[in-house]
Motif scaffolding. Structure first.
Motif, PDB file in Angstrom:
ATOM      1  N   ASN A  20       9.407 103.635  63.913  1.00 51.53           N
ATOM      2  CA  ASN A  20      10.369 103.237  64.941  1.00 51.53           C
ATOM      3  C   ASN A  20       9.715 102.578  66.148  1.00 51.53           C
ATOM      4  O   ASN A  20      10.400 102.212  67.103  1.00 51.53           O
ATOM      5  N   VAL A  21       8.386 102.445  66.114  1.00 54.79           N
ATOM      6  CA  VAL A  21       7.660 101.899  67.254  1.00 54.79           C
ATOM      7  C   VAL A  21       6.761 100.765  66.786  1.00 54.79           C
ATOM      8  O   VAL A  21       6.166 100.823  65.714  1.00 54.79           O
ATOM      9  N   ARG A  22       6.671  99.727  67.593  1.00 52.17           N
ATOM     10  CA  ARG A  22       5.743  98.629  67.340  1.00 52.17           C
ATOM     11  C   ARG A  22       4.951  98.361  68.608  1.00 52.17           C
ATOM     12  O   ARG A  22       5.444  98.538  69.716  1.00 52.17           O
ATOM     13  N   ARG A  23       3.723  97.928  68.410  1.00 51.68           N
ATOM     14  CA  ARG A  23       2.884  97.528  69.537  1.00 51.68           C
ATOM     15  C   ARG A  23       2.434  96.103  69.273  1.00 51.68           C
ATOM     16  O   ARG A  23       1.922  95.784  68.206  1.00 51.68           O
ATOM     17  N   VAL A  24       2.633  95.251  70.261  1.00 54.44           N
ATOM     18  CA  VAL A  24       2.194  93.856  70.178  1.00 54.44           C
ATOM     19  C   VAL A  24       1.153  93.665  71.269  1.00 54.44           C
ATOM     20  O   VAL A  24       1.371  94.061  72.411  1.00 54.44           O
ATOM     21  N   THR A  25       0.010  93.082  70.918  1.00 57.56           N
ATOM     22  CA  THR A  25      -1.019  92.842  71.929  1.00 57.56           C
ATOM     23  C   THR A  25      -1.431  91.380  71.932  1.00 57.56           C
ATOM     24  O   THR A  25      -1.486  90.728  70.892  1.00 57.56           O
TER      25      THR A  25
END
Length: 123
Positions: free
Chosen positions: A15-20
Protein backbone atom coordinates in the motif's frame (compact mmCIF):
# COMPACT_ATOMS: atom_id res chain seq x y z
CA UNK A 1 17.98 18.26 -17.85
CA UNK A 2 15.56 15.63 -16.56
CA UNK A 3 16.87 13.16 -14.01
CA UNK A 4 15.56 9.66 -13.42
CA UNK A 5 13.63 8.55 -10.38
CA UNK A 6 13.65 5.28 -8.48
CA UNK A 7 10.39 3.60 -7.41
CA UNK A 8 10.32 0.98 -4.68
CA UNK A 9 8.06 -0.65 -2.09
CA UNK A 10 9.45 0.04 1.40
CA UNK A 11 9.42 -2.96 3.76
CA UNK A 12 7.34 -4.92 1.26
CA UNK A 13 4.18 -2.92 2.04
CA UNK A 14 1.94 -3.13 -1.05
CA UNK A 15 0.00 0.00 0.00
CA UNK A 16 3.05 2.27 0.07
CA UNK A 17 5.43 3.46 -2.63
CA UNK A 18 8.59 5.51 -2.38
CA UNK A 19 9.86 7.54 -5.32
CA UNK A 20 13.32 9.09 -5.15
CA UNK A 21 15.17 11.56 -7.31
CA UNK A 22 18.64 11.07 -5.81
CA UNK A 23 20.67 13.87 -7.40
CA UNK A 24 19.19 17.12 -8.63
CA UNK A 25 21.46 20.05 -9.51
CA UNK A 26 20.68 23.67 -10.31
CA UNK A 27 18.37 23.76 -13.36
CA UNK A 28 17.38 20.07 -13.16
CA UNK A 29 13.79 18.84 -13.38
CA UNK A 30 13.11 15.39 -12.00
CA UNK A 31 11.56 12.78 -14.26
CA UNK A 32 7.76 13.15 -14.29
CA UNK A 33 5.74 10.48 -12.53
CA UNK A 34 2.09 9.81 -13.31
CA UNK A 35 -0.65 9.66 -14.42
CA UNK A 36 -1.60 7.69 -11.30
CA UNK A 37 -0.32 10.17 -8.68
CA UNK A 38 -3.92 11.15 -7.87
CA UNK A 39 -4.72 7.58 -6.72
CA UNK A 40 -2.61 7.96 -3.59
CA UNK A 41 -4.49 9.39 -0.59
CA UNK A 42 -1.42 10.40 1.41
CA UNK A 43 1.58 12.10 -0.17
CA UNK A 44 4.63 13.56 1.54
CA UNK A 45 7.83 14.98 0.12
CA UNK A 46 11.24 15.10 1.78
CA UNK A 47 14.11 17.29 0.60
CA UNK A 48 17.73 16.70 1.69
CA UNK A 49 21.18 17.58 0.41
CA UNK A 50 23.28 20.62 -0.37
CA UNK A 51 21.33 23.70 -1.40
CA UNK A 52 24.35 25.85 -2.21
CA UNK A 53 23.99 29.60 -2.64
CA UNK A 54 20.29 30.53 -3.03
CA UNK A 55 19.36 26.89 -3.73
CA UNK A 56 15.62 26.47 -4.25
CA UNK A 57 13.54 23.47 -5.27
CA UNK A 58 9.81 23.31 -6.00
CA UNK A 59 7.41 20.38 -6.22
CA UNK A 60 5.13 20.75 -9.23
CA UNK A 61 1.96 19.11 -10.51
CA UNK A 62 0.04 18.97 -13.78
CA UNK A 63 -3.18 17.44 -15.06
CA UNK A 64 -2.07 17.44 -18.71
CA UNK A 65 1.60 16.47 -18.32
CA UNK A 66 2.71 19.67 -20.06
CA UNK A 67 1.82 22.69 -17.93
CA UNK A 68 3.28 22.39 -14.42
CA UNK A 69 2.48 24.53 -11.36
CA UNK A 70 3.92 24.60 -7.84
CA UNK A 71 1.82 22.44 -5.50
CA UNK A 72 0.93 23.35 -1.92
CA UNK A 73 1.05 21.98 1.61
CA UNK A 74 -2.32 21.60 3.42
CA UNK A 75 -1.72 24.97 5.09
CA UNK A 76 -1.81 26.60 1.65
CA UNK A 77 1.92 27.34 1.50
CA UNK A 78 3.73 26.61 -1.74
CA UNK A 79 5.98 23.54 -1.82
CA UNK A 80 9.06 25.65 -2.45
CA UNK A 81 12.10 24.75 -0.37
CA UNK A 82 15.35 26.50 0.52
CA UNK A 83 16.35 24.04 3.26
CA UNK A 84 15.90 20.38 4.14
CA UNK A 85 12.36 19.50 5.22
CA UNK A 86 9.47 17.04 5.09
CA UNK A 87 6.01 18.25 4.03
CA UNK A 88 2.62 16.82 3.11
CA UNK A 89 1.31 17.46 -0.43
CA UNK A 90 -2.23 18.86 -0.71
CA UNK A 91 -3.22 18.57 -4.38
CA UNK A 92 -3.77 15.29 -6.22
CA UNK A 93 -2.51 16.17 -9.70
CA UNK A 94 -2.12 13.45 -12.34
CA UNK A 95 1.58 14.17 -12.93
CA UNK A 96 4.27 15.47 -10.55
CA UNK A 97 7.97 16.34 -10.54
CA UNK A 98 10.53 18.22 -8.47
CA UNK A 99 12.41 21.08 -10.16
CA UNK A 100 15.47 22.98 -8.94
CA UNK A 101 14.87 26.63 -9.76
CA UNK A 102 18.01 28.21 -8.25
CA UNK A 103 21.38 27.31 -6.81
CA UNK A 104 25.04 27.13 -7.74
CA UNK A 105 27.59 24.50 -8.78
CA UNK A 106 27.45 22.89 -5.31
CA UNK A 107 23.66 22.38 -5.35
CA UNK A 108 22.97 18.64 -5.04
CA UNK A 109 19.50 17.75 -3.73
CA UNK A 110 17.71 14.48 -3.11
CA UNK A 111 13.92 14.25 -3.16
CA UNK A 112 11.97 11.38 -1.62
CA UNK A 113 8.24 11.12 -2.19
CA UNK A 114 6.10 8.78 -0.07
CA UNK A 115 2.74 7.63 -1.43
CA UNK A 116 0.11 5.61 0.46
CA UNK A 117 -3.11 4.12 -0.87
CA UNK A 118 -6.37 4.89 0.96
CA UNK A 119 -7.15 2.59 3.87
CA UNK A 120 -10.14 0.39 3.09
CA UNK A 121 -12.38 -0.82 5.86
CA UNK A 122 -14.52 -3.92 5.62
CA UNK A 123 -18.23 -3.47 6.27
Amino acid sequence: MSTNNILDVPAGNPNVRRVTWPTLANGDAGQIIGPDFALWSDRSIQITGIFGTSGTIVFEGSNDGVNFYTLNAPQGTALQFTSATLRQVLEAALYVRPRVTAGDVTTNLAVTLMLRLPTQRLG
